[in-house]
Enzyme design. Structure first.
Site, PDB file in Angstrom:
ATOM      1  N   GLU A 188       0.795  -1.222   0.000  1.00  0.00           N
ATOM      2  CA  GLU A 188       0.000   0.000   0.000  1.00  0.00           C
ATOM      3  C   GLU A 188       0.827   1.272   0.000  1.00  0.00           C
ATOM      4  O   GLU A 188       0.344   2.325  -0.375  1.00  0.00           O
ATOM      5  CB  GLU A 188      -0.930   0.017   1.209  1.00  0.00           C
ATOM      6  CG  GLU A 188      -1.929  -1.126   1.195  1.00  0.00           C
ATOM      7  CD  GLU A 188      -3.267  -0.709   1.771  1.00  0.00           C
ATOM      8  OE1 GLU A 188      -3.266   0.185   2.626  1.00  0.00           O
ATOM      9  OE2 GLU A 188      -4.288  -1.250   1.349  1.00  0.00           O
ATOM     10  N   GLU A 216      -4.152   6.553  -2.728  1.00  0.00           N
ATOM     11  CA  GLU A 216      -3.349   7.701  -2.373  1.00  0.00           C
ATOM     12  C   GLU A 216      -2.822   7.454  -0.962  1.00  0.00           C
ATOM     13  O   GLU A 216      -3.539   6.929  -0.120  1.00  0.00           O
ATOM     14  CB  GLU A 216      -4.286   8.896  -2.337  1.00  0.00           C
ATOM     15  CG  GLU A 216      -3.695  10.239  -2.616  1.00  0.00           C
ATOM     16  CD  GLU A 216      -4.798  11.305  -2.506  1.00  0.00           C
ATOM     17  OE1 GLU A 216      -4.455  12.431  -2.132  1.00  0.00           O
ATOM     18  OE2 GLU A 216      -5.969  10.995  -2.765  1.00  0.00           O
TER      19      GLU A 216
END
Lengths: 231, 231
Positions: free
Chosen positions: B68, B117
């Site tokens: 991630e 993001e």
DNA sequence: CCAAAAGTGTTCAGGCTACACCCATGT
DNA sequence: ACATGGGTGTAGCCTGAACACTTTTGG
């Protein structure tokens, strides 16, 4: 049909490391149950069991403790979560473990529904344990030793009314070193967290000791102000 | 057909609270990702994801962090397990949480596969978070504050070479109080765990400070002998 | 030469350690 | 009367807190 995330769903259990204090033998004890089901049928193990769908982890721990040992109202805190593949030979099981402190008043235990038998053992020298329960016990001991020094959880191991000598024995047992009587008394009395009762010890063949209780209220007030208990 | 215990099987995730130090803003930061999937699509959340069948919990935490955020080689420790029914609106999910400390060298982060993001936020004043992640962050902060005082984990937040002033700032930020420069230096140098390097700070518009590194080896040797680091 | 941060010692107070004897009670 | 644990004070040491000036470097 209920929603389910498209990922692996393991079994989840809670296991409890229940500590009790044996002042007579000056030893910390851990409660174990003899498994009456496979795997490890007949072995000693920590009390525990599967988490139900509608209960929280804390609730599951409390429930298992009551079901397996008949114990209620013990102090309970989450310890660590063990989830290595292979720790249960049948299926992958994630175990959320708790450690519990039991007021030593009664070190008798009734086994009940789930477990064949429950008994106390030396926490320092336990018998061989099922699964990875030896590792869990070790972690719990480490936590207890660390925590007892800066949080007044030791009192959870004593009866509500206790003498200063009993309190000192408790710390000596958990920390595994002797403490000086006068210094110990000075220090714990200085905390203002011990309330002397209008009662003395009874049934002893020597001078009866003053009984105290722990002042939970004052402690909670002080710890909100950043007070740090230390032994 | 594989064996399966006849009990409830929840989904299990790992979530990581990643802390970084921003010396310029004198602030502790936490890394968050913006969710690109429901539930809570578009909200900020802790990086994390489902545990795979054949990996340990620690491995899962490491993997999710890399997937991630692109981060590797961070310091990682299990924090707490959250499992209240209803904490995920879709299905009961048990979340084993970790807290991670990232050497502050690079406070830039590349978002990658799973997350839309990734960005750094003030750990003390985070934006609204998905699920019960605010509670998890709070627990992580508490742990960090407690642990930094008696274990030398603070170094994990600094670059490998650091000045005493940077180290002091770190403690001031985490403990949220000013420290005395002379007393701080005396104390940390007395631990013998800081090795002075043959290097000075560079590119500063004032006297260049001595650089140090943390002596991991000596610390491990000492802590086996029961040595306790304290600030 | 000015601005900015690095680096450095001493004093004082409070807490920790070590240590030994008399007291109260039950048998 | 004796055995058993209860209860108490002091002195030296060490640690933690408070506190201000000189040095180095780059601009």
């Amino acid at each position: 049909m209920p929603f389910s995330y498209p990922y692996f769903h393991p079994a989840v259990t809670v296991d409890c490391v229940v500590f009790g204090l044996d002042l007579a033998e000056a030893e910390l004890k851990v409660m174990l149950i003899r498994r009456k089901l496979d795997p490890y049928k007949g072995s000693w193990a920590l009390p525990g069991g599967f988490v139900h769908e509608e209960e929280s982890l804390d609730e599951a721990a409390k429930r298992e403790l009551t079901e397996e040992t008949g114990l209620e109202s013990v102090w309970l805190e989450q310890l660590y979560t063990f989830g290595a593949p292979g720790r249960d030979p049948r299926e992958r099981v994630i175990s959320v473990t708790y450690f519990a402190l039991l007021k030593s008043a009664g070190l008798r235990v009734q086994a009940s529904t789930d477990a064949a038998e429950a008994a106390w053992f030396s926490a320092a020298h336990p018998p061989p344990l099922a699964f990875d329960h030896a590792k869990i016990l070790e972690k719990a001991l480490e936590r207890l030793k660390g925590k007892v020094r800066y949080q007044p959880i030791g009192f959870e191991l004593l009866p509500p009314k206790f003498t200063l000598t009993q309190l000192q024995r408790l710390y000596e047992i958990v920390l595994d070193r002797p403490l000086d009587k006068r210094n110990f008394r000075k220090k714990v009395l200085a905390t203002q967290l011990l309330l002397p009762l209008n009662e003395k010890e009874e049934g002893v063949a020597h001078r009866a000791a003053q009984l105290f209780r722990f002042d939970q209220r004052t402690y909670q007030r002080l710890s909100k102000q950043g007070y740090l208990f230390e032994v």
